[in-house]
Write a protein that holds these residues in place. Structure first.
Motif, PDB file in Angstrom:
ATOM      1  N   PRO A  53       1.048   5.526  -0.128  1.00  0.00           N
ATOM      2  CA  PRO A  53       0.225   6.624   0.414  1.00  0.00           C
ATOM      3  C   PRO A  53      -0.817   7.092  -0.593  1.00  0.00           C
ATOM      4  N   GLY A  54      -2.051   7.181  -0.149  1.00  0.00           N
ATOM      5  CA  GLY A  54      -3.117   7.657  -1.005  1.00  0.00           C
ATOM      6  C   GLY A  54      -3.645   6.641  -1.995  1.00  0.00           C
ATOM      7  N   LYS A  55      -3.151   5.415  -1.930  1.00  0.00           N
ATOM      8  CA  LYS A  55      -3.593   4.377  -2.866  1.00  0.00           C
ATOM      9  C   LYS A  55      -4.221   3.218  -2.111  1.00  0.00           C
ATOM     10  N   GLU A  56      -5.015   2.439  -2.837  1.00  0.00           N
ATOM     11  CA  GLU A  56      -5.629   1.257  -2.238  1.00  0.00           C
ATOM     12  C   GLU A  56      -4.585   0.166  -2.030  1.00  0.00           C
ATOM     13  N   ARG A  57      -4.874  -0.681  -1.072  1.00  0.00           N
ATOM     14  CA  ARG A  57      -4.022  -1.836  -0.860  1.00  0.00           C
ATOM     15  C   ARG A  57      -4.103  -2.757  -2.078  1.00  0.00           C
ATOM     16  N   GLN A 109       0.840  -1.192   0.000  1.00  0.00           N
ATOM     17  CA  GLN A 109       0.000   0.000   0.000  1.00  0.00           C
ATOM     18  C   GLN A 109       0.873   1.239   0.000  1.00  0.00           C
TER      19      GLN A 109
END
Length: 126
Positions: free
Chosen positions: A41-45, A39
């Protein structure tokens, strides 16, 4: 007490390699299916590699041919060999353990892992 402890993260230049490890304890390691997630920062896992109890593996297209998941059932350790790293591989990487279901992988969206590690940071610079 179940524990998953990742190690091996770090900073590397684009094109380099890293090997992540995930040491498991407190449960019957070999009977679980496992996966690596990441993951940013600011993104989906995102699931990046999965392995079932028989050692079969699966990868998304984004890492296929560059990442290799493996496990050592004697050492109770899961690995992720990452080659040809790209800046977009920068993320926190987590290992997870799941119950095994026929026809599914531990990183499938509808599978909820039973256990998670604390994560290890991978940073790839251009």
């Amino acid at each position: 007490q179940v524990q998953l402890v990742e190690s091996g993260g770090g900073s590397v230049q684009a094109g380099g390699s890293l090997r992540l490890s995930c040491a498991a304890s407190g449960y019957t390691y070999s009977s679980y299916c496992m996966a690596w997630f990441r993951q940013a920062p600011g993104k989906e896992r995102e699931g990046v590699a999965a392995i079932d109890s028989n050692g079969n593996t699966n990868y998304p297209d984004s890492v296929k041919g560059r990442f290799t998941i493996s496990k050592d059932n004697v050492k109770n350790t899961l690995y992720l060999q990452m080659n040809s790293l790209k800046p977009e591989d920068t993320a926190m990487y987590y290992c997870a353990a799941c119950d095994c279901y026929s026809g599914s992988w531990c990183y499938d969206r509808f599978v909820e892992p039973n256990y998670w590690g604390q994560g290890t940071q991978v940073t790839v610079s251009s």
